[in-house]
Motif scaffolding. Sequence first.
Motif, PDB file in Angstrom:
ATOM      1  N   PHE A  56       0.849  -1.130  -0.084  1.00 34.87           N
ATOM      2  CA  PHE A  56       0.090   0.138   0.038  1.00 34.87           C
ATOM      3  C   PHE A  56       0.904   1.145   0.071  1.00 34.87           C
ATOM      4  N   ILE A  57       2.031   1.308   0.806  1.00 28.78           N
ATOM      5  CA  ILE A  57       2.697   2.379   1.016  1.00 28.78           C
ATOM      6  C   ILE A  57       3.563   2.667  -0.245  1.00 28.78           C
ATOM      7  N   ILE A  58       3.974   1.521  -1.067  1.00 28.24           N
ATOM      8  CA  ILE A  58       4.885   1.807  -2.106  1.00 28.24           C
ATOM      9  C   ILE A  58       3.884   2.199  -2.917  1.00 28.24           C
ATOM     10  N   HIS A  59       2.633   1.634  -3.469  1.00 28.42           N
ATOM     11  CA  HIS A  59       1.765   2.260  -4.424  1.00 28.42           C
ATOM     12  C   HIS A  59       1.566   3.610  -4.494  1.00 28.42           C
ATOM     13  N   ILE A  60       1.306   4.168  -3.144  1.00 28.59           N
ATOM     14  CA  ILE A  60       0.973   5.573  -2.851  1.00 28.59           C
ATOM     15  C   ILE A  60       2.402   6.443  -3.344  1.00 28.59           C
ATOM     16  N   ALA A  61       3.486   6.012  -2.774  1.00 27.62           N
ATOM     17  CA  ALA A  61       4.674   6.594  -2.748  1.00 27.62           C
ATOM     18  C   ALA A  61       5.115   6.849  -4.039  1.00 27.62           C
TER      19      ALA A  61
ATOM     20  N   LYS B 270       2.180  21.012  -5.496  1.00 26.42           N
ATOM     21  CA  LYS B 270       3.431  20.589  -5.145  1.00 26.42           C
ATOM     22  C   LYS B 270       3.791  20.309  -3.746  1.00 26.42           C
ATOM     23  N   ASN B 271       3.422  21.411  -2.913  1.00 25.66           N
ATOM     24  CA  ASN B 271       3.603  21.304  -1.534  1.00 25.66           C
ATOM     25  C   ASN B 271       2.924  19.971  -0.792  1.00 25.66           C
ATOM     26  N   HIS B 272       1.575  19.688  -1.450  1.00 28.32           N
ATOM     27  CA  HIS B 272       0.911  18.578  -0.827  1.00 28.32           C
ATOM     28  C   HIS B 272       1.746  17.197  -1.133  1.00 28.32           C
ATOM     29  N   ILE B 273       1.968  17.284  -2.366  1.00 33.08           N
ATOM     30  CA  ILE B 273       2.905  16.208  -2.798  1.00 33.08           C
ATOM     31  C   ILE B 273       4.205  15.916  -2.019  1.00 33.08           C
ATOM     32  N   CYS B 274       4.898  17.059  -1.844  1.00 29.86           N
ATOM     33  CA  CYS B 274       5.984  16.922  -0.975  1.00 29.86           C
ATOM     34  C   CYS B 274       5.833  16.549   0.537  1.00 29.86           C
ATOM     35  N   PHE B 275       4.789  16.983   1.036  1.00 32.37           N
ATOM     36  CA  PHE B 275       4.387  16.471   2.384  1.00 32.37           C
ATOM     37  C   PHE B 275       4.026  15.192   2.434  1.00 32.37           C
ATOM     38  N   ASP B 276       3.279  14.642   1.334  1.00 24.40           N
ATOM     39  CA  ASP B 276       2.836  13.177   1.526  1.00 24.40           C
ATOM     40  C   ASP B 276       4.098  12.305   1.298  1.00 24.40           C
ATOM     41  N   LEU B 277       5.362  12.680   0.636  1.00 24.89           N
ATOM     42  CA  LEU B 277       6.290  12.073   0.483  1.00 24.89           C
ATOM     43  C   LEU B 277       7.130  12.060   1.679  1.00 24.89           C
ATOM     44  N   LYS B 278       7.215  13.172   2.354  1.00 29.82           N
ATOM     45  CA  LYS B 278       8.068  13.259   3.654  1.00 29.82           C
ATOM     46  C   LYS B 278       7.328  12.360   4.673  1.00 29.82           C
ATOM     47  N   ILE B 279       5.893  12.078   4.667  1.00 30.17           N
ATOM     48  CA  ILE B 279       5.658  11.277   5.651  1.00 30.17           C
ATOM     49  C   ILE B 279       5.866   9.875   5.371  1.00 30.17           C
ATOM     50  N   ILE B 280       5.722   9.609   4.163  1.00 31.28           N
ATOM     51  CA  ILE B 280       5.946   8.326   3.606  1.00 31.28           C
ATOM     52  C   ILE B 280       7.287   7.917   3.812  1.00 31.28           C
ATOM     53  N   LEU B 281       8.438   8.753   3.474  1.00 29.25           N
ATOM     54  CA  LEU B 281       9.633   8.361   3.847  1.00 29.25           C
ATOM     55  C   LEU B 281       9.765   7.978   5.584  1.00 29.25           C
ATOM     56  N   LYS B 282       9.246   8.737   6.242  1.00 26.98           N
ATOM     57  CA  LYS B 282       9.144   8.496   7.791  1.00 26.98           C
ATOM     58  C   LYS B 282       8.564   7.100   8.131  1.00 26.98           C
ATOM     59  N   ILE B 283       7.721   6.707   7.450  1.00 23.98           N
ATOM     60  CA  ILE B 283       6.991   5.151   7.489  1.00 23.98           C
ATOM     61  C   ILE B 283       8.132   4.214   7.156  1.00 23.98           C
ATOM     62  N   ILE B 284       8.428   4.504   5.799  1.00 23.14           N
ATOM     63  CA  ILE B 284       9.408   3.559   5.171  1.00 23.14           C
ATOM     64  C   ILE B 284      10.559   3.329   5.971  1.00 23.14           C
ATOM     65  N   GLN B 285      11.083   4.132   6.599  1.00 16.22           N
ATOM     66  CA  GLN B 285      12.404   4.122   7.640  1.00 16.22           C
ATOM     67  C   GLN B 285      11.890   3.273   9.004  1.00 16.22           C
ATOM     68  N   SER B 286      10.631   3.405   9.312  1.00 16.81           N
ATOM     69  CA  SER B 286      10.396   2.758  10.438  1.00 16.81           C
ATOM     70  C   SER B 286       9.871   1.291  10.092  1.00 16.81           C
ATOM     71  N   ILE B 287       9.616   1.143   9.027  1.00 12.52           N
ATOM     72  CA  ILE B 287       9.088  -0.419   8.435  1.00 12.52           C
ATOM     73  C   ILE B 287      10.614  -1.067   8.234  1.00 12.52           C
ATOM     74  N   GLN B 288      11.577  -0.412   8.027  1.00 14.30           N
ATOM     75  CA  GLN B 288      13.089  -0.932   7.754  1.00 14.30           C
ATOM     76  C   GLN B 288      13.585  -1.471   8.945  1.00 14.30           C
ATOM     77  N   ASN B 289      13.064  -0.629  10.139  1.00 15.06           N
ATOM     78  CA  ASN B 289      13.519  -1.169  11.446  1.00 15.06           C
ATOM     79  C   ASN B 289      12.844  -2.081  12.293  1.00 15.06           C
ATOM     80  N   HIS B 290      11.776  -2.500  11.501  1.00 13.80           N
ATOM     81  CA  HIS B 290      10.658  -3.457  12.298  1.00 13.80           C
ATOM     82  C   HIS B 290      11.234  -4.910  12.067  1.00 13.80           C
ATOM     83  N   HIS B 291      11.060  -5.681  13.250  1.00 10.62           N
ATOM     84  CA  HIS B 291      11.769  -7.129  13.215  1.00 10.62           C
ATOM     85  C   HIS B 291      11.307  -8.015  11.959  1.00 10.62           C
ATOM     86  N   LEU B 292      10.081  -7.520  11.694  1.00 11.56           N
ATOM     87  CA  LEU B 292       9.715  -8.556  10.383  1.00 11.56           C
ATOM     88  C   LEU B 292      10.337  -8.241   9.248  1.00 11.56           C
TER      89      LEU B 292
END
Length: 394
Positions: A319-324, A346-368
């Motif tokens: 889901f995250i990959i698709h929206i990103a 543009k500002n809206h797109i950038c905001f979406d991408l900044k939050i998605i980046l934060k989620i991706i980094q959290s996913i990568q630190n998850h034990h799964l």
Amino acid sequence: MCEKRTKLDISLDAKFEEFLDYDYSQIEIKSYDCSQLQYDYFFKEHMLRNLPCIIKNITQTWKCSKLWVENDTINYDYFIKQYGQMEAPVADCNQINFNAQCKCDMKVKNYMSYLRSKSSEKLLYLKDWHLRRLTLDNYFYEVPEVFASDWLNEYAIDTKDDDFMFVYIGPKNTWTPFHVDVYTSYSWSVNVTGRKKWILLPPGEEEKLKDTLGNLPLLFDPEKFHNINYFEIIQEKGDGLFVPSGWHHQVFNDLDTISINHNFVNACNIEIVWKALQKNLISVEHEIKEFREMPEFTSQCQLILKSVFGMDFESFVNFIIHIAQKRLDHMNGVTSLLFNVYCLEKNHICFDLKIILKIIQSIQNHHLFLKNIISPNIALELLNIEQTINESLN
């Protein structure tokens, strides 16, 4: 770009990018007129702050407000003629099984006959009807501008999956049990006709209602539970109600009522959804902890997680990959419209991408993720998306 479409953008400031802790005991439910409510204001003051509000006069231009209603009552004949042979899910508010209303499918013409008869023998509530998806005439209402940033339905439409856009029809006294919305998403509900009474509890208040086994009541009765912070809201014809993430609620129809309801997720609440998924996973792992040493433990946890939460770890990542990817495509000039009308700027797109980046980094630190629970191709795609977002934002 999108000159003939409605452009959606937001202004950014230092505090804007932070999800705010809020003292919900100090708020009042604000009310706005649809024509006066600006997207940027609603984005900051309600979606980011996770605060409910009422928005009036939404349905004035809706096709269904004219076709579905006659003399201020439900137009039974129109429903029978237009949708009569279709089947829709119907809940029996008088039949409770395992703390939930019993449901069955029913032909719309038969349900309308029941409504017209004013029978008191049963209390039947047509709900969760995917009418927009099931009909060619899916323009019987327009998604309000303030609710246009809707990743759940954007993803569902793109992938031709189950959507989160529903019609509800119920006679007076039908009701929806005390619950929190799927994935702890936002939701909005607009009355085409009728009146609803809502009770909303801010996040955390529901913990005070749990019994010794951790179960919530079917309905919240303010007279039985004391020192509970809650809000009672009356929603009239034409009113929309924004229900924020994690706010448990219950709903009663005070009159025969038709409403349009959407669940939705976007950059303002995706972090709440991600945290809820992790919390549910921890609960699942605890429930079957005696099988932890078995090789299929992790996969079984994912199956249970999907059953209780609605999605598992890998489906969330997809889901995250698709929206990103869609937001990155937009940055590169491949514009997509939301609900065929709305265009993110543009500002809206950038905001979406900044939050998605934060989620991706959290996913990568998850034990799964570290245990390679998702397929190597998806993991690689996630890493590539992360790199591309970083390059695009710098």
